[in-house]
Enzyme design. Structure first.
Site, PDB file in Angstrom:
ATOM      1  CB  SER A 166      -0.921  -0.042   1.225  1.00 45.68           C
ATOM      2  OG  SER A 166      -1.936   0.927   1.119  1.00 45.68           O
ATOM      3  CG  ASN A 167      -0.334   4.679  -1.196  1.00 42.48           C
ATOM      4  OD1 ASN A 167      -0.949   5.509  -0.540  1.00 42.48           O
ATOM      5  ND2 ASN A 167      -0.901   4.013  -2.205  1.00 42.48           N
ATOM      6  N   PRO A 168       1.350   5.530   2.016  1.00 44.22           N
ATOM      7  CG  PRO A 168       3.261   6.716   2.581  1.00 44.22           C
ATOM      8  CD  PRO A 168       2.595   6.069   1.434  1.00 44.22           C
TER       9      PRO A 168
END
Ligand code: CTP
Length: 222
Positions: free
Chosen positions: A27-29
């Site tokens: 995923s990503n932040p």
């Protein structure tokens, strides 16, 4: 878009998750804050709002129709289903560009010192739906760590967008997870408008006021 009460705005927000096995994903932040702030600002402007959100920890904007999704594939199907009925699409979501080719049904055990995962591209949601726009105003976000304006302009053209919001990420006080932000809105004709540094709520309000079917802004041509 003359009667504000009739504008239907489709906004995407947050990250997507691409599963390796039932307990692991990439995923990503992204926190979804910018997308949710845009939903609030659009509601305040009297627009109807469909909000397609990846996994986020935010309060549902009062008055928006929320469509929770997890993966890029689910986000694509939801946006695809809602796009024809919208007047404006704003894609703030940080969609994963790749997903594992294989999603294991069981938790993977560690057998070796290293592990190789093969990834495949996800659908570019923005590009796919922009190809069939019929009068919709389509707005993308470009999250970049360097060469912000050059990459943003390339995305505006390659994805056939009406506007792009160029957003510097990877430094303190802007972009992913930050409370404040600083963006440059670029229209299809190259004209631009710089907003911020300001809170995401202030930036969202200005963006909603500037996104019009004219595909042009008063500012400098970049
Ligand atoms: N986007 C999308 N579908 C994807 C990837 C991105 O709709 N699979 C949208 C994002 O929501 C954003 C815009 O495309 O509005 C640009 O996203 P960004 O991550 O900045 O760029 P990419 O097109 O993914 O290109 P790159 O990762 O090479 O910078």
């Amino acid at each position: 878009m003359s009667n504000a009460s009739t504008i239907r705005c489709l906004i995407t927000a947050g990250p997507t998750r691409e599963f390796i096995d039932p307990v692991r994903f990439i995923s990503n932040p992204s926190t979804g804050k910018m997308g949710f702030a845009l939903a609030e600002a659009a509601l305040q402007a009297g627009w109807n709002v469909d909000l397609v959100a990846g996994p986020v920890d935010l309060e549902e904007p009062d008055g928006a129709i929320l469509y929770p999704v997890t993966t890029a594939k689910e986000m694509f199907h939801q946006v695809d289903a809602l796009f024809d009925a919208c007047d404006v699409l704003i894609m703030t979501a940080a969609v994963s560009d790749f997903r594992p080719v294989r999603q294991h049904a069981w938790k993977e055990k560690k057998h070796d010192a290293t592990m190789t995962i093969e990834f495949e591209r996800t659908t570019d949601i923005l590009k796919a739906v922009a190809q069939r726009k019929l009068g919709q105003t389509v707005v993308g976000f470009a999250a970049e760590t360097h060469d912000l304006i050059r990459y943003a302009r390339e995305k505006l053209e390659s994805k056939d967008l009406d506007f792009i919001v160029a957003n510097q990420v990877g430094r303190a006080g802007a972009g992913f997870a930050a409370e404040s932000n600083e963006v440059t809105l670029i229209a299809a004709d190259g004209s631009s408008f710089k907003i911020g540094p300001a809170s995401k709520a202030v930036i969202a309000k200005e963006l909603i006021a500037l996104i019009t079917p004219e595909r042009s802004l008063a500012g400098e041509v970049l």
